[in-house]
Enzyme design. Structure first.
Site: not given
Length: 177
Positions: A27, A33, A68, A70, A88, A113, A115
């Site tokens: 980041h 990613h 959200c 990864h 979460e 970001e 992504e």
């Protein structure tokens, strides 16, 4: 594994894995990613939003989709989505992928970001969402119309990736079964 020890999967523009990197470093450097964004709806066609905890490493206090994050190395996007829904929000439900996109955005705290984001949808009709306060500050259900209206008036209240998704994915796609 602490947040500082987490790794993300580096990918190319076609979502082919090209390596891995410590999450915070990815980041900081803005390396592309793999990521995912989960949208949850209820039987009333309301969208579940979370307000990110103020302590998050970026975009704290902003509203976004239900979950959200990864995937980890060797973990599929859908499996990662289930893991993070539990971590979460303290809930889980069936999800399926409906859309993919890439984006690059400069965020607060000198984070970038970049992504390849997989968008998943699911339906959740439970009444209790025992969210993790280290991840989430608040959860709310809103109608699609209310959300679009508020996003037009106050785009700064929402995460950048959420605004991109809402600008590019139709209501039909989000609510399809």
């Amino acid at each position: 594994m602490s947040r500082r020890e987490e790794y993300v999967i580096l990918v190319d523009e076609n979502d082919h894995q090209v390596g891995e990197m410590e999450k915070m470093q990815a980041h900081i450097e803005g390396k592309m990613h793999r990521a995912f964004s989960v949208f949850l709806f209820n039987k009333n066609k309301e969208i579940l939003l979370q307000r990110r905890a103020l302590s998050k490493y970026h975009s704290g206090g902003l509203y976004t989709n239900a979950c959200c994050s990864h995937p980890r190395m060797g973990e599929g996007v859908e499996a990662a989505a289930h893991r993070r829904l539990v971590e979460e929000l303290g809930i889980d439900c069936d999800v399926r992928e409906v859309y993919q996109f890439t984006y690059h955005a400069e965020l607060d705290h000198n984070m970038i970001e970049h992504e390849y984001d997989h968008v998943l949808i699911g339906e959740f009709n439970g009444s209790d969402i025992p969210f993790n306060p280290e991840e989430v500050d608040q959860v709310i259900w809103v109608s699609y119309g209310q959300l679009i209206s508020d996003m037009k008036k106050h785009p700064e209240k929402y995460t950048q990736w959420f605004r991109i998704i809402m600008d590019n994915v139709s209501e039909t796609v989000l609510f399809e079964k």
